[in-house]
Design a protein around this motif. Structure first.
Motif, PDB file in Angstrom:
ATOM      1  N   MET A   1      32.157 -12.338 -52.811  1.00 26.30           N
ATOM      2  CA  MET A   1      30.847 -12.930 -52.950  1.00 26.30           C
ATOM      3  C   MET A   1      29.847 -11.863 -53.361  1.00 26.30           C
ATOM      4  SD  MET A   1      28.371 -14.576 -50.099  1.00 26.30           S
ATOM      5  CE  MET A   1      27.193 -13.240 -49.939  1.00 26.30           C
ATOM      6  N   THR A   2      28.996 -12.204 -54.272  1.00 29.97           N
ATOM      7  CA  THR A   2      27.923 -11.313 -54.685  1.00 29.97           C
ATOM      8  C   THR A   2      26.676 -11.671 -53.897  1.00 29.97           C
ATOM      9  OG1 THR A   2      28.856 -11.161 -56.892  1.00 29.97           O
ATOM     10  CG2 THR A   2      26.563 -10.535 -56.649  1.00 29.97           C
ATOM     11  N   GLY A   3      26.059 -10.658 -53.290  1.00 30.45           N
ATOM     12  CA  GLY A   3      24.853 -10.901 -52.514  1.00 30.45           C
ATOM     13  C   GLY A   3      23.633 -10.995 -53.398  1.00 30.45           C
ATOM     14  N   TYR A   4      22.602 -11.556 -52.855  1.00 34.02           N
ATOM     15  CA  TYR A   4      21.318 -11.662 -53.534  1.00 34.02           C
ATOM     16  C   TYR A   4      20.468 -10.473 -53.093  1.00 34.02           C
ATOM     17  CZ  TYR A   4      22.778 -16.396 -54.593  1.00 34.02           C
ATOM     18  OH  TYR A   4      23.454 -17.488 -55.061  1.00 34.02           O
ATOM     19  N   ILE A   5      20.050  -9.656 -54.055  1.00 34.15           N
ATOM     20  CA  ILE A   5      19.294  -8.445 -53.729  1.00 34.15           C
ATOM     21  C   ILE A   5      17.929  -8.460 -54.404  1.00 34.15           C
ATOM     22  CG2 ILE A   5      19.286  -5.918 -53.836  1.00 34.15           C
ATOM     23  CD1 ILE A   5      22.391  -6.099 -53.708  1.00 34.15           C
ATOM     24  N   ASP A   6      17.882  -8.744 -55.692  1.00 30.18           N
ATOM     25  CA  ASP A   6      16.628  -8.757 -56.450  1.00 30.18           C
ATOM     26  C   ASP A   6      16.422 -10.139 -57.066  1.00 30.18           C
ATOM     27  OD1 ASP A   6      15.924  -5.993 -56.133  1.00 30.18           O
ATOM     28  OD2 ASP A   6      17.506  -5.495 -57.564  1.00 30.18           O
ATOM     29  N   PRO A   7      15.148 -10.530 -57.302  1.00 28.96           N
ATOM     30  CA  PRO A   7      14.913 -11.826 -57.937  1.00 28.96           C
ATOM     31  C   PRO A   7      15.310 -11.787 -59.416  1.00 28.96           C
ATOM     32  CG  PRO A   7      12.842 -10.649 -57.663  1.00 28.96           C
ATOM     33  CD  PRO A   7      13.909  -9.824 -56.986  1.00 28.96           C
ATOM     34  N   THR A   8      15.696 -12.944 -59.930  1.00 27.91           N
ATOM     35  CA  THR A   8      15.942 -13.049 -61.368  1.00 27.91           C
ATOM     36  C   THR A   8      14.595 -13.185 -62.070  1.00 27.91           C
ATOM     37  OG1 THR A   8      16.056 -15.463 -61.338  1.00 27.91           O
ATOM     38  CG2 THR A   8      18.134 -14.262 -60.967  1.00 27.91           C
ATOM     39  N   LYS A   9      14.560 -12.926 -63.370  1.00 23.58           N
ATOM     40  CA  LYS A   9      13.323 -13.079 -64.142  1.00 23.58           C
ATOM     41  C   LYS A   9      12.844 -14.527 -64.094  1.00 23.58           C
ATOM     42  CE  LYS A   9      13.874  -9.189 -67.222  1.00 23.58           C
ATOM     43  NZ  LYS A   9      13.826  -8.696 -68.581  1.00 23.58           N
ATOM     44  N   GLU A  10      13.790 -15.476 -64.155  1.00 30.90           N
ATOM     45  CA  GLU A  10      13.434 -16.892 -64.120  1.00 30.90           C
ATOM     46  C   GLU A  10      12.751 -17.249 -62.802  1.00 30.90           C
ATOM     47  OE1 GLU A  10      15.495 -21.302 -64.449  1.00 30.90           O
ATOM     48  OE2 GLU A  10      16.775 -19.555 -64.126  1.00 30.90           O
ATOM     49  N   ARG A  11      13.340 -16.831 -61.674  1.00 28.05           N
ATOM     50  CA  ARG A  11      12.758 -17.140 -60.368  1.00 28.05           C
ATOM     51  C   ARG A  11      11.409 -16.446 -60.188  1.00 28.05           C
ATOM     52  NH1 ARG A  11      15.306 -20.176 -56.220  1.00 28.05           N
ATOM     53  NH2 ARG A  11      16.751 -21.416 -57.427  1.00 28.05           N
ATOM     54  N   PHE A  12      11.287 -15.215 -60.677  1.00 22.01           N
ATOM     55  CA  PHE A  12      10.019 -14.509 -60.548  1.00 22.01           C
ATOM     56  C   PHE A  12       8.935 -15.235 -61.359  1.00 22.01           C
ATOM     57  CE2 PHE A  12       6.945 -11.065 -61.219  1.00 22.01           C
ATOM     58  CZ  PHE A  12       6.698 -10.761 -59.895  1.00 22.01           C
ATOM     59  N   GLY A  13       9.301 -15.767 -62.509  1.00 18.92           N
ATOM     60  CA  GLY A  13       8.357 -16.557 -63.296  1.00 18.92           C
ATOM     61  C   GLY A  13       7.918 -17.795 -62.536  1.00 18.92           C
ATOM     62  N   GLN A  14       8.852 -18.460 -61.860  1.00 18.20           N
ATOM     63  CA  GLN A  14       8.511 -19.632 -61.057  1.00 18.20           C
ATOM     64  C   GLN A  14       7.583 -19.245 -59.906  1.00 18.20           C
ATOM     65  OE1 GLN A  14      12.381 -21.100 -59.941  1.00 18.20           O
ATOM     66  NE2 GLN A  14      12.685 -22.143 -61.894  1.00 18.20           N
ATOM     67  N   PHE A  15       7.844 -18.093 -59.302  1.00 20.17           N
ATOM     68  CA  PHE A  15       7.000 -17.570 -58.234  1.00 20.17           C
ATOM     69  C   PHE A  15       5.563 -17.393 -58.740  1.00 20.17           C
ATOM     70  CE2 PHE A  15       4.985 -13.775 -56.465  1.00 20.17           C
ATOM     71  CZ  PHE A  15       4.995 -14.041 -55.110  1.00 20.17           C
ATOM     72  N   ARG A  16       5.429 -16.784 -59.906  1.00 20.77           N
ATOM     73  CA  ARG A  16       4.099 -16.509 -60.469  1.00 20.77           C
ATOM     74  C   ARG A  16       3.384 -17.783 -60.903  1.00 20.77           C
ATOM     75  NH1 ARG A  16       3.169 -11.451 -63.818  1.00 20.77           N
ATOM     76  NH2 ARG A  16       1.107 -12.197 -63.333  1.00 20.77           N
ATOM     77  N   ASP A  17       4.138 -18.846 -61.202  1.00 22.24           N
ATOM     78  CA  ASP A  17       3.535 -20.107 -61.641  1.00 22.24           C
ATOM     79  C   ASP A  17       2.979 -20.936 -60.480  1.00 22.24           C
ATOM     80  OD1 ASP A  17       4.082 -19.533 -64.275  1.00 22.24           O
ATOM     81  OD2 ASP A  17       5.901 -20.772 -64.355  1.00 22.24           O
ATOM     82  N   LEU A  18       3.344 -20.590 -59.246  1.00 24.32           N
ATOM     83  CA  LEU A  18       2.828 -21.317 -58.084  1.00 24.32           C
ATOM     84  C   LEU A  18       1.356 -20.974 -57.868  1.00 24.32           C
ATOM     85  CD1 LEU A  18       5.855 -20.859 -55.648  1.00 24.32           C
ATOM     86  CD2 LEU A  18       5.104 -22.985 -56.727  1.00 24.32           C
ATOM     87  N   PRO A  19       0.624 -21.810 -57.124  1.00 24.92           N
ATOM     88  CA  PRO A  19      -0.782 -21.478 -56.836  1.00 24.92           C
ATOM     89  C   PRO A  19      -0.893 -20.043 -56.305  1.00 24.92           C
ATOM     90  CG  PRO A  19      -0.247 -23.651 -55.990  1.00 24.92           C
ATOM     91  CD  PRO A  19       1.048 -23.033 -56.465  1.00 24.92           C
ATOM     92  N   SER A  20      -1.939 -19.333 -56.769  1.00 25.73           N
ATOM     93  CA  SER A  20      -1.980 -17.906 -56.486  1.00 25.73           C
ATOM     94  C   SER A  20      -3.229 -17.413 -55.779  1.00 25.73           C
ATOM     95  CB  SER A  20      -1.820 -17.127 -57.793  1.00 25.73           C
ATOM     96  OG  SER A  20      -2.896 -17.420 -58.660  1.00 25.73           O
ATOM     97  N   ASP A  21      -4.123 -18.313 -55.388  1.00 28.96           N
ATOM     98  CA  ASP A  21      -5.406 -17.839 -54.878  1.00 28.96           C
ATOM     99  C   ASP A  21      -5.523 -17.784 -53.356  1.00 28.96           C
ATOM    100  OD1 ASP A  21      -5.311 -20.558 -54.665  1.00 28.96           O
ATOM    101  OD2 ASP A  21      -7.322 -20.916 -55.429  1.00 28.96           O
ATOM    102  N   GLY A  22      -4.507 -18.119 -52.624  1.00 23.72           N
ATOM    103  CA  GLY A  22      -4.603 -18.094 -51.164  1.00 23.72           C
ATOM    104  C   GLY A  22      -3.468 -17.313 -50.534  1.00 23.72           C
ATOM    105  N   LEU A  23      -3.505 -17.233 -49.210  1.00 23.42           N
ATOM    106  CA  LEU A  23      -2.470 -16.522 -48.464  1.00 23.42           C
ATOM    107  C   LEU A  23      -1.076 -17.029 -48.831  1.00 23.42           C
ATOM    108  CD1 LEU A  23      -3.795 -16.409 -44.778  1.00 23.42           C
ATOM    109  CD2 LEU A  23      -3.592 -14.500 -46.368  1.00 23.42           C
ATOM    110  N   ILE A  24      -0.133 -16.114 -48.891  1.00 18.51           N
ATOM    111  CA  ILE A  24       1.271 -16.502 -49.016  1.00 18.51           C
ATOM    112  C   ILE A  24       2.056 -15.789 -47.927  1.00 18.51           C
ATOM    113  CG2 ILE A  24       1.178 -17.018 -51.475  1.00 18.51           C
ATOM    114  CD1 ILE A  24       2.668 -14.359 -51.992  1.00 18.51           C
ATOM    115  N   HIS A  25       3.072 -16.456 -47.435  1.00 20.67           N
ATOM    116  CA  HIS A  25       4.006 -15.873 -46.478  1.00 20.67           C
ATOM    117  C   HIS A  25       5.357 -15.759 -47.171  1.00 20.67           C
ATOM    118  CE1 HIS A  25       1.671 -17.198 -42.631  1.00 20.67           C
ATOM    119  NE2 HIS A  25       1.089 -16.199 -43.271  1.00 20.67           N
ATOM    120  N   MET A  26       6.037 -14.655 -46.913  1.00 18.09           N
ATOM    121  CA  MET A  26       7.356 -14.432 -47.484  1.00 18.09           C
ATOM    122  C   MET A  26       8.346 -14.255 -46.341  1.00 18.09           C
ATOM    123  SD  MET A  26       6.752 -14.564 -50.752  1.00 18.09           S
ATOM    124  CE  MET A  26       8.091 -13.777 -51.632  1.00 18.09           C
ATOM    125  N   LEU A  27       9.229 -15.249 -46.165  1.00 19.54           N
ATOM    126  CA  LEU A  27      10.284 -15.168 -45.155  1.00 19.54           C
ATOM    127  C   LEU A  27      11.378 -14.264 -45.697  1.00 19.54           C
ATOM    128  CD1 LEU A  27      11.833 -16.039 -42.597  1.00 19.54           C
ATOM    129  CD2 LEU A  27      12.604 -18.050 -43.891  1.00 19.54           C
TER     130      LEU A  27
END
Length: 139
Positions: A1-27
């Protein structure tokens, strides 16, 4: 199994497309390797490498307004894969998306993250929008 270590470019783009003006929590759910895997062959445990990541990234994390919101000690996965375990479980809080992105782009952080990459066997980084707890589940 390959572990997840870094985000993909696609997922990071989705992250940046989410609302960006308020607090965010990262689990953060992190499982480290028994021995860190540094490209230069340096030897230490995964825990030692992850602690080095924490020490070196903390000044940048604090400068952008980040803070550790919650931390816990993993004990057991009640629902899910029985062999799943996490060495570090915490929620980091950022003032907004731009602060998180600023941290990732900082040259000192990019150096520090090499320790994380050497340490981590598998991880999950889940973005959460803070909310107000209700009286019951699902509220």
């Amino acid at each position: 199994m390959t572990g997840y270590i870094d985000p993909t470019k696609e997922r990071f783009g989705q992250f940046r497309d989410l609302p960006s003006d308020g607090l965010i929590h990262m689990l953060n759910l992190v499982r480290v390797r028994e021995q860190a895997a540094y490209p230069d062959g340096r030897r230490c445990s995964g825990h030692e490498a992850y602690r080095a990541y924490g020490r070196e990234s903390e000044p940048i994390f604090s400068r952008v307004g980040g803070r550790q919101f919650w931390i816990g000690k993993f004990e057991l996965t009640l629902i899910g894969p029985a062999d799943e375990r996490w060495d570090y479980v915490f929620i980091a809080e950022y003032p907004n998306t731009a602060a998180f992105v600023e941290m990732l782009r900082d040259p000192a952080y990019r150096e520090a993250v090499k320790h994380r990459q050497a340490a981590v066997e598998d991880s999950r980084l889940i973005r959460l929008a803070p909310g107000t707890p209700g009286k019951g589940f699902g509220e």
